[in-house]
Design a protein around this motif. Structure first.
Motif, PDB file in Angstrom:
ATOM      1  N   VAL A 195     -36.907 -80.601 -30.789  1.00  0.00           N
ATOM      2  CA  VAL A 195     -36.244 -81.554 -31.693  1.00  0.00           C
ATOM      3  C   VAL A 195     -36.978 -81.695 -33.021  1.00  0.00           C
ATOM      4  O   VAL A 195     -36.452 -82.311 -33.958  1.00  0.00           O
ATOM      5  CB  VAL A 195     -36.106 -82.944 -31.032  1.00  0.00           C
ATOM      6  N   ALA A 196     -38.173 -81.133 -33.140  1.00  0.00           N
ATOM      7  CA  ALA A 196     -38.991 -81.337 -34.336  1.00  0.00           C
ATOM      8  C   ALA A 196     -38.292 -80.873 -35.608  1.00  0.00           C
ATOM      9  O   ALA A 196     -38.422 -81.506 -36.663  1.00  0.00           O
ATOM     10  CB  ALA A 196     -40.334 -80.623 -34.183  1.00  0.00           C
ATOM     11  N   GLY A 197     -37.541 -79.804 -35.531  1.00  0.00           N
ATOM     12  CA  GLY A 197     -36.865 -79.276 -36.709  1.00  0.00           C
ATOM     13  C   GLY A 197     -35.782 -80.176 -37.248  1.00  0.00           C
ATOM     14  O   GLY A 197     -35.325 -79.977 -38.392  1.00  0.00           O
ATOM     15  N   ALA A 201     -38.146 -87.503 -41.445  1.00  0.00           N
ATOM     16  CA  ALA A 201     -39.086 -88.544 -41.868  1.00  0.00           C
ATOM     17  C   ALA A 201     -40.480 -87.952 -42.034  1.00  0.00           C
ATOM     18  O   ALA A 201     -40.900 -87.102 -41.239  1.00  0.00           O
ATOM     19  CB  ALA A 201     -39.115 -89.672 -40.837  1.00  0.00           C
ATOM     20  N   PRO A 202     -41.229 -88.399 -43.056  1.00  0.00           N
ATOM     21  CA  PRO A 202     -42.627 -87.961 -43.173  1.00  0.00           C
ATOM     22  C   PRO A 202     -43.384 -88.257 -41.888  1.00  0.00           C
ATOM     23  O   PRO A 202     -43.379 -89.379 -41.388  1.00  0.00           O
ATOM     24  CB  PRO A 202     -43.150 -88.800 -44.348  1.00  0.00           C
ATOM     25  N   LEU A 222     -46.786 -77.828 -31.712  1.00  0.00           N
ATOM     26  CA  LEU A 222     -45.726 -78.741 -32.144  1.00  0.00           C
ATOM     27  C   LEU A 222     -45.580 -78.710 -33.656  1.00  0.00           C
ATOM     28  O   LEU A 222     -44.458 -78.677 -34.186  1.00  0.00           O
ATOM     29  CB  LEU A 222     -46.038 -80.168 -31.671  1.00  0.00           C
ATOM     30  N   ALA A 223     -46.689 -78.723 -34.379  1.00  0.00           N
ATOM     31  CA  ALA A 223     -46.651 -78.756 -35.842  1.00  0.00           C
ATOM     32  C   ALA A 223     -45.863 -77.582 -36.414  1.00  0.00           C
ATOM     33  O   ALA A 223     -45.198 -77.719 -37.451  1.00  0.00           O
ATOM     34  CB  ALA A 223     -48.078 -78.752 -36.390  1.00  0.00           C
ATOM     35  N   LYS A 227     -39.987 -78.593 -40.123  1.00  0.00           N
ATOM     36  CA  LYS A 227     -39.650 -77.933 -41.375  1.00  0.00           C
ATOM     37  C   LYS A 227     -40.824 -78.054 -42.341  1.00  0.00           C
ATOM     38  O   LYS A 227     -41.599 -79.010 -42.274  1.00  0.00           O
ATOM     39  CB  LYS A 227     -38.395 -78.564 -41.976  1.00  0.00           C
ATOM     40  N   PRO A 228     -40.969 -77.102 -43.256  1.00  0.00           N
ATOM     41  CA  PRO A 228     -42.096 -77.150 -44.198  1.00  0.00           C
ATOM     42  C   PRO A 228     -42.143 -78.464 -44.975  1.00  0.00           C
ATOM     43  O   PRO A 228     -41.108 -78.958 -45.454  1.00  0.00           O
ATOM     44  CB  PRO A 228     -41.807 -75.966 -45.131  1.00  0.00           C
TER      45      PRO A 228
END
Length: 261
Positions: A195-197, A201-202, A222-223, A227-228
């Motif tokens: 779901v990270a992509g 939010a910052p 995870l990092a 997105k960049p």
């Protein structure tokens, strides 16, 4: 010849017995995995709290009210009494309203914890809080990092801080139990990487340098899925999984993570 046949038969029975023992162990793992993952704690600190009705349960929310102020939602670790975390957050964020969720079976919350239940409960808390607060920030620690990450991927939040986070609980379990078919057995995967992509939010990922439970490598994995420009990482030197919150570097990183632009 009969002796050789007997030896072969004994080896077959021994192998079958070991296989049965292994399968029995796997079955026990399947039955016990939730008790291994969730360690409910009583609420030991007195203070203000809300009892929030949700589907199939009632949740205790430890809180510090600040009507109209920015709100922080906090999702703790699998063996954390979040009422004990409230004083530190109150000191670090004096201008924020605070809402700390006791998972099902924790504190005075009813019901049984599970991944679907925790995600549904987090959404219910978010919906309750946004009636009073236009700006919502999230903190998730350890197990709760997966709850916070998924909520941030689905709802509008201003800031996100993940403390000792993982790419997935499944991958954490594989590292700790390499002799078991974990990927087949596990049910509550908490796949934050998936779901990270979708998180805009910052985000700040705060890892403990000497964490042996959720190793920094899992946080690094995870990092890579954000997105960049969305996520940054902080490693708290000299800390481990349980004592990270006592380090000044941690407190500074957490305050900076949720600071206004």
């Amino acid at each position: 010849m009969r002796i050789l046949q007997a030896l072969r038969l004994m080896r077959l029975w021994a192998a079958a017995g070991l296989a049965l023992l292994y399968l029995a162990g796997c079955t026990d793992r399947d039955a016990w995995q939730r008790s291994m993952l969730y360690h409910p704690q009583p609420a030991r600190q007195a203070g203000e709290s809300l009892m929030l009705p949700v589907d199939g349960a009632t949740l205790q929310i430890s809180l510090r009210l600040r009507p109209g102020a920015p709100a922080i939602l906090y999702f703790g670790g699998n063996a954390e009494d979040v009422s004990g975390t409230l004083p530190q957050l109150a000191r670090l964020f004096p201008g924020h309203a605070l809402y700390l969720m006791h998972y099902r079976g924790y504190g005075q919350s009813t019901g049984e914890p599970s991944e679907p239940a925790l995600h549904a409960d987090a959404l219910a808390l978010y919906e309750h809080v946004r009636r009073e607060h236009t700006e919502i920030k999230l903190i998730g620690r350890s197990l709760g990092s997966g709850v916070a990450a998924r909520l941030a991927s689905e709802q509008a939040v201003a800031r996100l801080a993940l403390i000792t986070p993982y790419d997935s609980i499944e991958n954490v379990a594989v590292e700790h139990y390499p002799w078991l078919p974990v990927r087949w057995l596990i049910r509550d995967r908490f796949d934050s990487a998936a779901v990270a992509g979708r998180i805009s939010a910052p985000t700040t990922l705060i890892a403990a340098e000497h964490d042996t439970l959720i190793r920094p490598g899992r946080t690094a994995q995870l990092a890579r899925h954000f997105k960049p420009g969305v996520a940054r990482s902080v490693v708290v030197p000299g800390s481990n999984h349980n004592d990270i919150g006592t380090h000044p570097v941690y407190e500074r990183a957490l305050v900076e993570a949720l600071a206004a632009d």
